[in-house]
Design a protein around this motif. Structure first.
Motif, PDB file in Angstrom:
ATOM      1  N   PHE A  42      27.978 -21.509 -63.051  1.00 60.45           N
ATOM      2  CA  PHE A  42      27.426 -20.165 -62.912  1.00 60.45           C
ATOM      3  C   PHE A  42      25.938 -20.201 -63.235  1.00 60.45           C
ATOM      4  O   PHE A  42      25.529 -20.793 -64.239  1.00 60.45           O
ATOM      5  N   ASP A  43      25.141 -19.555 -62.386  1.00 56.51           N
ATOM      6  CA  ASP A  43      23.712 -19.396 -62.645  1.00 56.51           C
ATOM      7  C   ASP A  43      23.493 -17.927 -63.006  1.00 56.51           C
ATOM      8  O   ASP A  43      23.586 -17.045 -62.144  1.00 56.51           O
ATOM      9  N   SER A  44      23.221 -17.653 -64.272  1.00 58.30           N
ATOM     10  CA  SER A  44      23.110 -16.278 -64.752  1.00 58.30           C
ATOM     11  C   SER A  44      21.867 -15.577 -64.225  1.00 58.30           C
ATOM     12  O   SER A  44      21.838 -14.339 -64.148  1.00 58.30           O
ATOM     13  N   ALA A  45      20.829 -16.328 -63.858  1.00 57.60           N
ATOM     14  CA  ALA A  45      19.599 -15.719 -63.344  1.00 57.60           C
ATOM     15  C   ALA A  45      19.744 -15.336 -61.873  1.00 57.60           C
ATOM     16  O   ALA A  45      19.376 -14.233 -61.456  1.00 57.60           O
ATOM     17  N   LYS A  46      20.316 -16.227 -61.079  1.00 60.07           N
ATOM     18  CA  LYS A  46      20.462 -15.988 -59.640  1.00 60.07           C
ATOM     19  C   LYS A  46      21.745 -15.234 -59.300  1.00 60.07           C
ATOM     20  O   LYS A  46      21.906 -14.789 -58.172  1.00 60.07           O
ATOM     21  N   LYS A  47      22.666 -15.116 -60.269  1.00 62.39           N
ATOM     22  CA  LYS A  47      23.983 -14.506 -60.044  1.00 62.39           C
ATOM     23  C   LYS A  47      24.733 -15.238 -58.929  1.00 62.39           C
ATOM     24  O   LYS A  47      25.329 -14.630 -58.041  1.00 62.39           O
ATOM     25  N   THR A  48      24.706 -16.562 -59.004  1.00 62.45           N
ATOM     26  CA  THR A  48      25.412 -17.378 -58.023  1.00 62.45           C
ATOM     27  C   THR A  48      26.385 -18.311 -58.733  1.00 62.45           C
ATOM     28  O   THR A  48      26.212 -18.648 -59.899  1.00 62.45           O
ATOM     29  N   TYR A  49      27.432 -18.716 -58.016  1.00 61.00           N
ATOM     30  CA  TYR A  49      28.368 -19.702 -58.521  1.00 61.00           C
ATOM     31  C   TYR A  49      28.491 -20.826 -57.496  1.00 61.00           C
ATOM     32  O   TYR A  49      28.179 -20.662 -56.309  1.00 61.00           O
ATOM     33  N   ALA A  50      28.935 -21.975 -57.978  1.00 66.57           N
ATOM     34  CA  ALA A  50      29.188 -23.113 -57.094  1.00 66.57           C
ATOM     35  C   ALA A  50      30.436 -23.830 -57.581  1.00 66.57           C
ATOM     36  O   ALA A  50      30.595 -24.059 -58.788  1.00 66.57           O
ATOM     37  N   ILE A  51      31.330 -24.157 -56.652  1.00 66.97           N
ATOM     38  CA  ILE A  51      32.528 -24.937 -56.964  1.00 66.97           C
ATOM     39  C   ILE A  51      32.348 -26.311 -56.339  1.00 66.97           C
ATOM     40  O   ILE A  51      32.193 -26.433 -55.125  1.00 66.97           O
ATOM     41  N   ARG A  52      32.374 -27.318 -57.173  1.00 67.38           N
ATOM     42  CA  ARG A  52      32.281 -28.693 -56.697  1.00 67.38           C
ATOM     43  C   ARG A  52      33.655 -29.342 -56.849  1.00 67.38           C
ATOM     44  O   ARG A  52      34.235 -29.331 -57.936  1.00 67.38           O
ATOM     45  N   VAL A  53      34.172 -29.890 -55.795  1.00 65.14           N
ATOM     46  CA  VAL A  53      35.488 -30.523 -55.807  1.00 65.14           C
ATOM     47  C   VAL A  53      35.348 -31.946 -56.355  1.00 65.14           C
ATOM     48  O   VAL A  53      34.720 -32.799 -55.737  1.00 65.14           O
ATOM     49  N   LEU A  54      35.927 -32.186 -57.526  1.00 66.07           N
ATOM     50  CA  LEU A  54      35.870 -33.513 -58.141  1.00 66.07           C
ATOM     51  C   LEU A  54      37.064 -34.372 -57.748  1.00 66.07           C
ATOM     52  O   LEU A  54      36.967 -35.597 -57.682  1.00 66.07           O
ATOM     53  N   SER A  55      38.196 -33.723 -57.506  1.00 61.83           N
ATOM     54  CA  SER A  55      39.398 -34.433 -57.072  1.00 61.83           C
ATOM     55  C   SER A  55      40.268 -33.452 -56.306  1.00 61.83           C
ATOM     56  O   SER A  55      40.518 -32.337 -56.781  1.00 61.83           O
ATOM     57  N   THR A  56      40.730 -33.832 -55.102  1.00 62.84           N
ATOM     58  CA  THR A  56      41.572 -32.937 -54.316  1.00 62.84           C
ATOM     59  C   THR A  56      42.666 -33.724 -53.606  1.00 62.84           C
ATOM     60  O   THR A  56      42.454 -34.866 -53.183  1.00 62.84           O
ATOM     61  N   GLN A  57      43.817 -33.107 -53.506  1.00 65.51           N
ATOM     62  CA  GLN A  57      44.943 -33.698 -52.788  1.00 65.51           C
ATOM     63  C   GLN A  57      45.088 -33.073 -51.398  1.00 65.51           C
ATOM     64  O   GLN A  57      45.999 -33.423 -50.646  1.00 65.51           O
ATOM     65  N   PHE A  58      44.179 -32.150 -51.071  1.00 71.74           N
ATOM     66  CA  PHE A  58      44.329 -31.375 -49.842  1.00 71.74           C
ATOM     67  C   PHE A  58      43.072 -31.390 -48.969  1.00 71.74           C
ATOM     68  O   PHE A  58      42.948 -30.570 -48.054  1.00 71.74           O
ATOM     69  N   GLY A  59      42.138 -32.276 -49.249  1.00 70.91           N
ATOM     70  CA  GLY A  59      40.934 -32.369 -48.443  1.00 70.91           C
ATOM     71  C   GLY A  59      40.030 -31.153 -48.539  1.00 70.91           C
ATOM     72  O   GLY A  59      39.302 -30.828 -47.592  1.00 70.91           O
ATOM     73  N   LEU A  60      40.034 -30.471 -49.691  1.00 73.68           N
ATOM     74  CA  LEU A  60      39.226 -29.267 -49.852  1.00 73.68           C
ATOM     75  C   LEU A  60      37.751 -29.607 -50.041  1.00 73.68           C
ATOM     76  O   LEU A  60      37.406 -30.694 -50.516  1.00 73.68           O
ATOM     77  N   SER A  61      36.891 -28.649 -49.686  1.00 75.33           N
ATOM     78  CA  SER A  61      35.443 -28.852 -49.750  1.00 75.33           C
ATOM     79  C   SER A  61      34.817 -27.893 -50.751  1.00 75.33           C
ATOM     80  O   SER A  61      35.425 -26.892 -51.162  1.00 75.33           O
ATOM     81  N   ASP A  62      33.564 -28.196 -51.130  1.00 77.95           N
ATOM     82  CA  ASP A  62      32.828 -27.365 -52.074  1.00 77.95           C
ATOM     83  C   ASP A  62      32.625 -25.950 -51.512  1.00 77.95           C
ATOM     84  O   ASP A  62      32.691 -25.725 -50.302  1.00 77.95           O
ATOM     85  N   ARG A  63      32.357 -25.037 -52.424  1.00 80.21           N
ATOM     86  CA  ARG A  63      32.142 -23.642 -52.047  1.00 80.21           C
ATOM     87  C   ARG A  63      31.120 -23.035 -52.985  1.00 80.21           C
ATOM     88  O   ARG A  63      31.031 -23.412 -54.160  1.00 80.21           O
ATOM     89  N   SER A  64      30.355 -22.062 -52.495  1.00 78.11           N
ATOM     90  CA  SER A  64      29.396 -21.363 -53.344  1.00 78.11           C
ATOM     91  C   SER A  64      29.258 -19.925 -52.872  1.00 78.11           C
ATOM     92  O   SER A  64      29.710 -19.561 -51.779  1.00 78.11           O
ATOM     93  N   GLY A  65      28.642 -19.096 -53.696  1.00 79.16           N
ATOM     94  CA  GLY A  65      28.452 -17.699 -53.341  1.00 79.16           C
ATOM     95  C   GLY A  65      27.831 -16.928 -54.480  1.00 79.16           C
ATOM     96  O   GLY A  65      27.352 -17.514 -55.465  1.00 79.16           O
ATOM     97  N   THR A  66      27.827 -15.623 -54.363  1.00 81.68           N
ATOM     98  CA  THR A  66      27.291 -14.754 -55.403  1.00 81.68           C
ATOM     99  C   THR A  66      28.433 -14.070 -56.130  1.00 81.68           C
ATOM    100  O   THR A  66      29.545 -13.948 -55.593  1.00 81.68           O
ATOM    101  N   PHE A  67      28.157 -13.615 -57.357  1.00 82.51           N
ATOM    102  CA  PHE A  67      29.199 -12.974 -58.140  1.00 82.51           C
ATOM    103  C   PHE A  67      28.678 -11.706 -58.793  1.00 82.51           C
ATOM    104  O   PHE A  67      27.471 -11.501 -58.932  1.00 82.51           O
ATOM    105  N   THR A  68      29.612 -10.860 -59.184  1.00 83.58           N
ATOM    106  CA  THR A  68      29.317  -9.752 -60.093  1.00 83.58           C
ATOM    107  C   THR A  68      29.967 -10.093 -61.423  1.00 83.58           C
ATOM    108  O   THR A  68      30.927 -10.871 -61.480  1.00 83.58           O
ATOM    109  N   VAL A  69      29.448  -9.518 -62.480  1.00 83.85           N
ATOM    110  CA  VAL A  69      29.916  -9.912 -63.802  1.00 83.85           C
ATOM    111  C   VAL A  69      30.122  -8.681 -64.672  1.00 83.85           C
ATOM    112  O   VAL A  69      29.389  -7.690 -64.569  1.00 83.85           O
ATOM    113  N   SER A  70      31.141  -8.728 -65.510  1.00 82.50           N
ATOM    114  CA  SER A  70      31.390  -7.669 -66.484  1.00 82.50           C
ATOM    115  C   SER A  70      31.859  -8.310 -67.778  1.00 82.50           C
ATOM    116  O   SER A  70      32.548  -9.329 -67.757  1.00 82.50           O
TER     117      SER A  70
END
Length: 402
Positions: free
Chosen positions: A104-132
């Motif tokens: 999580f980047d608290s300044a940009k309000k963005t998140y990133a998911i990095r796949v370290l190990s997958t059994q299903f061939g999944l790929s990284d993902r990123s986007g913006t978030f809201t927080v409470s």
């Protein structure tokens, strides 16, 4: 001063003509000079305001934070570093059998998911978030993404959809420096299934013993006796022992559990205030070469007391519920249907009725209206989290204390 108490010298001086007047004049001049030097001499001068010392407020240390930090320090855990001060990083076990790193980047309000190990061939993902934030819990929300972080223990749990796979995730903001520091006795609950179709669900539960050299014994359905042998806790349960080795991967820094020459899973370590907890991303092929996936959660074994009382928000794939624990009962509300029912609680037991055996760290929840084989097991991991597994499901749920 009264003349009765005047000294002889004073009387002598006052008897000399002119001396008394001169003395009085000199005294008045000196007094005026002294008053001027002090800023006085005027009947209209404002009195100086009294000086009030500042009030020093000493913050009261949060006991959960203090206990969690002590557990992390004793185990030699280090906070996973981000690219800059705005980033916080968590390694999580996804219950589909994957390991992901969420940043999580608290300044940009963005998140990133990095796949370290997958059994299903999944790929990284990123986007913006809201927080409470409510109390110590911060929730990050995005499309197909909702996770909550406990600031006191650096615990993350929630649900994430990556590609076409939805998963419960649980993990930690800490990295392990030395496997030897994980040595100890744990209890565990788990849920596994075939990766291809979810068939043949398996629900291990029992004891885990980790030695300082990284060797470990997983005792399903039992405990380790005084001789260190995996022994069944009940005649109705068959104790199964699995020998594992925990090693730190030099490239990724992750802790890999191996069974013989095969990977058993990836171990993420949580510094809960109740002690260390292990989130194991379980994956591996069985003797029939079928890929099996799931999650095992292991916590330091200790008795459950009144500390589990409170309200919990629980989630499992496709399920959202509220559990309120009070005394020996739990009130469960299905958030989807709105239906509520009450279950009885038996603490520090495994199994029900005549089959129940002493087993510290597990509470059994039972709906009297259900068949005997249907019940759930509730295992606190820290003051803010528990895992819950029902015998009529193939997945474990995670419960956050409100």
């Amino acid at each position: 001063m009264s003349a009765v108490f005047a000294s002889p010298v004073a009387r002598n001086l006052s008897s000399i003509p002119g001396k008394s007047l001169m003395k009085n004049a000199i005294s008045i001049v000196l007094l005026g000079a002294a008053l001027s030097a002090c800023g006085g001499g005027s009947d209209h001068a404002a009195p100086e305001a009294p000086v009030t010392p500042p009030v020093v407020v000493t913050p009261v240390a949060d006991p959960v934070t203090v206990a969690s930090q002590a557990v992390a320090a004793q185990a030699g855990l280090a906070v996973i570093a981000g690219a800059n001060a705005d980033e916080t990083v968590y390694d999580v076990a996804a219950d589909i059998g994957d390991t992901w790193r969420i940043t999580f980047d608290s300044a940009k309000k963005t998140y990133a998911i990095r796949v370290l190990s997958t059994q299903f061939g999944l790929s990284d993902r990123s986007g913006t978030f809201t927080v409470s934030t409510t109390g110590n819990l911060t929730t990050y929300t995005a499309t197909d993404f909702s996770v909550t972080v406990d600031a006191r223990t650096r615990l993350l749990t929630g649900t994430v959809k990556l590609g076409n796979m939805s998963s419960n995730v649980s993990g930690t903001g800490y990295a392990v420096g030395d496997v030897a520091k994980l040595a100890g006795n744990y209890i565990f609950l788990g849920a596994m299934r075939n990766a291809s179709n979810g068939a043949f669900p398996f629900h291990p539960k029992g004891s885990l013993k980790v030695a300082a050299d990284g060797s470990a014994q997983l005792c399903n359905g039992g405990v380790f006796n005084a001789q260190g042998v995996c022994s069944a806790v009940s005649p109705q349960l068959e104790a199964e022992n699995a020998s594992l080795t925990l090693v730190k991967d030099a490239k990724s820094g992750l802790i890999i559990a191996r069974q013989g020459q095969q990977d058993f899973g990836i171990v993420h370590v949580h510094a809960g205030d109740r002690g260390l907890a292990l989130f194991i991303d379980r994956y591996g092929r069985n003797q029939e070469n079928v890929l099996r996936v799931g999650t095992i959660v292991a916590a330091k074994q200790q008795k459950i007391g009144s500390e589990i009382a409170g309200s919990y928000a629980c989630a499992a794939p496709g399920i959202s519920a509220k559990i309120v624990v009070a005394g020996s009962t739990a009130t469960l509300t299905n958030n989807t249907t709105g239906k509520t029912h009450v279950e009885t609680i038996t603490a520090n037991k495994l199994g029900l009725g005549a089959q129940a055996v002493d087993f510290d760290g597990i509470a059994v929840f039972k709906d009297p209206a259900d068949v005997p084989a249907d019940y759930s097991m509730f295992m606190p991991v820290s003051s803010s989290m528990a895992v819950e597994f029902s015998t009529d499901r193939t997945y474990m749920g995670t419960c956050l204390k409100n």
